[in-house]
Write a protein that holds these residues in place. Structure first.
Motif, short mmCIF file in Angstrom:
data_model
loop_
_atom_site.label_atom_id
_atom_site.label_comp_id
_atom_site.label_asym_id
_atom_site.label_seq_id
_atom_site.Cartn_x
_atom_site.Cartn_y
_atom_site.Cartn_z
N HIS A 47 0.82 -1.21 0.00
CA HIS A 47 0.00 0.00 0.00
C HIS A 47 0.86 1.26 0.00
O HIS A 47 0.53 2.25 -0.67
CB HIS A 47 -0.96 -0.01 1.20
N ASN B 190 2.87 4.21 8.31
CA ASN B 190 1.90 3.21 8.75
C ASN B 190 0.85 3.04 7.64
O ASN B 190 -0.25 3.60 7.73
CB ASN B 190 1.23 3.60 10.07
N GLU C 115 -1.06 0.66 6.82
CA GLU C 115 -2.31 0.01 7.22
C GLU C 115 -3.30 1.04 7.78
O GLU C 115 -4.50 0.97 7.51
CB GLU C 115 -2.06 -1.10 8.26
N ALA D 9 -4.67 2.99 4.84
CA ALA D 9 -5.69 2.20 4.13
C ALA D 9 -7.01 2.19 4.90
O ALA D 9 -8.09 2.31 4.29
CB ALA D 9 -5.18 0.77 3.91
N ALA D 10 -6.93 2.09 6.22
CA ALA D 10 -8.15 2.12 7.03
C ALA D 10 -8.84 3.48 6.92
O ALA D 10 -10.07 3.55 6.83
CB ALA D 10 -7.82 1.81 8.49
N ASN E 262 -10.61 3.60 3.68
CA ASN E 262 -11.84 2.80 3.75
C ASN E 262 -12.95 3.54 4.48
O ASN E 262 -14.12 3.45 4.11
CB ASN E 262 -11.56 1.45 4.42
#
Length: 192
Positions: free
Chosen positions: A14, A39, A41, A44-45, A48
């Protein structure tokens, strides 16, 4: 910047896509992208979350909530980036955007002005908000799901904007923003 960011060419997954997206669109990696790539992740969260918010309120309302929150904080990173988004999506023309950036919402339709005011209140004094704040949104045609998503859009902007400021992320020059609009959006803040 307080953190050491991932080096382009050494990132994968990512984070690599984050860098590639910036380079494809603007020819360089923004400082805020590099900081968030530490970070991937979490980034990406965050993306989302935004994908879950926008469908019920639409891009216009999302950008206006973002602009209201970024103006209130103030967040130069988000004012510049979302100022460009507002222009590209034809949400507002440059003159109206400059007025709104300076705190003058008088040229906005009532529904749009209500969104900006709500996001600004959430960003400056959420402890004083009452049912009257959500009622104003309801009176302007928003349903409960949309009110929740406007709230989440403004809160998400607070989260990201405050993280970028706490990490002392430099403010990049954003392509597509005229000097006059840049001045309206962030004043004379240096690009450091």
């Amino acid at each position: 910047m307080i953190v050491i960011t991932p080096v382009p060419g050494e990132v994968t997954g990512h984070a690599a896509q984050m860098y590639a997206d910036d380079v494809a669109e603007d020819g360089f990696v923004f400082a805020h992208t590099a900081a968030l790539a530490t970070n991937p992740e979490a980034h990406a969260a965050f993306e989302n979350l935004l994908r879950a918010i926008v469908p019920s309120i639409g891009l216009r309302t999302y950008e206006l909530a973002t602009l209201g929150a970024a103006r209130a904080i103030p967040s130069p990173h988000c004012l510049l980036a979302h100022g460009r988004n507002v222009l590209r999506a034809d949400v507002l023309d440059e003159q109206t955007l400059a007025q709104v950036a300076r705190g003058d919402d008088s040229s906005l339709p009532a529904q749009d002005a209500a969104v900006v005011r709500y996001a600004e209140s959430l960003s400056t004094h959420p402890e004083t908000m009452t049912d009257a704040d959500t009622q104003e949104l309801r009176d302007n045609g928003f349903d409960d799901r949309q009110i929740v998503d406007i709230t989440l859009a403004a809160a998400a902007r607070n989260y990201l904007s405050r993280a970028l400021r706490a990490l002392a992320v430099p403010i990049d020059e954003v392509p597509g923003i005229s000097p006059a609009l840049r001045e309206a959006l962030i004043g004379s803040r240096p690009l450091t």
